[in-house]
Design an enzyme around this catalytic site. Structure first.
Site, PDB file in Angstrom:
ATOM      1  CG  ASP A 198      29.638  47.074  58.922  1.00 39.56           C
ATOM      2  OD1 ASP A 198      29.544  46.361  58.871  1.00 39.56           O
ATOM      3  OD2 ASP A 198      30.478  48.562  58.632  1.00 39.56           O
ATOM      4  CG  ASN A 236      28.874  40.992  52.336  1.00 38.22           C
ATOM      5  OD1 ASN A 236      27.565  41.710  52.789  1.00 38.22           O
ATOM      6  ND2 ASN A 236      30.210  41.322  52.930  1.00 38.22           N
TER       7      ASN A 236
HETATM    8  C1  IPE Z   1      28.863  46.725  54.145  1.00 32.29           C
HETATM    9  O1  IPE Z   1      29.097  46.031  55.305  1.00 32.29           O
HETATM   10  C2  IPE Z   1      28.022  45.147  53.513  1.00 32.29           C
HETATM   11  C3  IPE Z   1      26.269  45.104  53.936  1.00 32.29           C
HETATM   12  C4  IPE Z   1      26.107  45.713  55.539  1.00 32.29           C
HETATM   13  C5  IPE Z   1      25.255  44.121  53.315  1.00 32.29           C
HETATM   14  P1  IPE Z   1      30.586  44.956  55.159  1.00 32.29           P
HETATM   15  O2  IPE Z   1      30.779  44.258  56.695  1.00 32.29           O
HETATM   16  O3  IPE Z   1      30.291  44.050  54.233  1.00 32.29           O
HETATM   17  O4  IPE Z   1      31.185  46.065  54.875  1.00 32.29           O
HETATM   18  P2  IPE Z   1      32.680  46.441  54.851  1.00 32.29           P
HETATM   19  O5  IPE Z   1      33.805  44.797  54.462  1.00 32.29           O
HETATM   20  O6  IPE Z   1      33.436  46.501  56.250  1.00 32.29           O
HETATM   21  O7  IPE Z   1      33.715  47.678  53.916  1.00 32.29           O
HETATM   22  C1  IPE Z   2      26.926  43.343  58.272  1.00 33.68           C
HETATM   23  O1  IPE Z   2      27.383  43.081  59.825  1.00 33.68           O
HETATM   24  C2  IPE Z   2      25.915  42.336  57.562  1.00 33.68           C
HETATM   25  C3  IPE Z   2      26.465  41.683  56.623  1.00 33.68           C
HETATM   26  C4  IPE Z   2      27.883  42.368  55.683  1.00 33.68           C
HETATM   27  C5  IPE Z   2      25.938  40.880  55.856  1.00 33.68           C
HETATM   28  P1  IPE Z   2      28.796  42.412  59.381  1.00 33.68           P
HETATM   29  O2  IPE Z   2      29.077  40.996  59.753  1.00 33.68           O
HETATM   30  O3  IPE Z   2      29.950  42.930  58.454  1.00 33.68           O
HETATM   31  O4  IPE Z   2      29.109  42.815  60.699  1.00 33.68           O
HETATM   32  P2  IPE Z   2      30.860  43.333  61.703  1.00 33.68           P
HETATM   33  O5  IPE Z   2      31.233  44.490  60.851  1.00 33.68           O
HETATM   34  O6  IPE Z   2      31.685  42.507  60.638  1.00 33.68           O
HETATM   35  O7  IPE Z   2      30.580  43.440  62.804  1.00 33.68           O
HETATM   36 MG    MG Z   3      30.986  45.084  58.766  1.00 34.33          MG
END
Ligand code: IPE
Ligand code: IPE
Ligand code: MG
Length: 239
Positions: free
Chosen positions: A19, A67
């Site tokens: 993340d 996502n």
């Molecule tokens: C979790 O991250 C999913 C992945 C790393 C693929 P998210 O960014 O989607 O999670 P939330 O929305 O902060 O819970």
């Molecule tokens: C994790 O990084 C990757 C995916 C969930 C695909 P994020 O895209 O959630 O990055 P932040 O949490 O918005 O910084």
């Molecule tokens: Mg995230």
């Protein structure tokens, strides 16, 4: 790759919630998609470091069932990134003994990408050095629902269903449960990741955004894991 480890105990199966890609990019004034690219580029070095530390299976959370609710351009960018990564890195991963697995729903993924995933699994299925399990279009709840559907379809009777049997119906069937889950990006939540399998996993959270998570950070997490007292509901074993 480095070999050997200084740890008394390392996780057999490590899970990582990768993340913080978006925030990493935004902090640099870049679009979120460049953060995802930075994130993808970080997978290989962390995989190599994991082999060096003696980890046998690495599950990375790459795209959740939730996502899909992101802006369409980000979703399609993420799909293209996976496709491009398979195209560019598959031969090299295979040459390095990496067995690729997929945990997630195939339905919903564009057919061409589904085929690339199937080809990657087939090509690398006998590799033994490390398992790289990619959680893509993965949701822990969807996984449990899919397992229940398959169990019903297979005609199992109530008494046939035990925890072990159920676990075999999950996307991760055959993989031991994760011992340690690392979450980068500073949040303290599961976000639907391995909710069945991580029942007794140790958790480790770091504020570091995924593209900056490196071997030293991994070493710190493993150090922390080594010092945990895993009781599994029992009382501490006298030493
Ligand atoms: C979790 O991250 C999913 C992945 C790393 C693929 P998210 O960014 O989607 O999670 P939330 O929305 O902060 O819970
Ligand atoms: C994790 O990084 C990757 C995916 C969930 C695909 P994020 O895209 O959630 O990055 P932040 O949490 O918005 O910084
Ligand atoms: Mg995230």
């Amino acid at each position: 790759m480095t070999s050997g480890t200084s740890f008394r105990r390392v996780p057999y199966h490590l899970g990582i919630v990768m993340d913080g890609n978006g925030r990493w990019a935004q902090a640099r004034g870049m679009p979120r998609l460049l953060g995802h690219r930075g994130g993808v580029n970080n997978i290989r070095p962390v995989l190599e470091a994991s082999v060096g530390f003696g980890i046998k299976a690495l599950t990375i959370y790459a795209f959740s069932t939730e996502n899909w609710a992101r802006p369409p351009a980000e979703v399609s960018g993420l799909m293209k990134l996976l496709s491009e990564t398979i195209r560019r890195q598959l031969a090299d991963l295979h040459a390095n003994g990496v067995q690729i697995r997929h945990s997630g729903r195939m339905a919903g993924i564009e057919p061409g990408l589904q085929q690339q995933i199937r080809d990657a699994l087939e090509l690398t299925k006998n590799n033994q050095r490390i398992i790289l399990n990619v959680a893509f279009n993965y949701g822990g709840r969807a996984e449990i629902v899919d397992a229940v559907r398959q169990i019903i379809q297979d005609g199992l009777k109530p008494d046939d269903v035990s925890e072990d049997v159920f676990a075999r119906y999950l996307y991760t069937g055959g993989l031991p449960d994760p011992d340690l889950i690392i979450r980068t990006g500073g949040e303290y939540r599961l976000s639907n990741f391995l909710i069945w399998q991580a029942a007794y996993a140790e958790y480790y959270a770091t504020p570091t955004f995924w593209p900056d998570f490196d071997k030293e950070e991994l070493r710190r997490a493993l150090q922390d894991f080594e010092d945990r007292d895993r009781r599994f509901g029992k009382v501490k074993t006298p030493s």
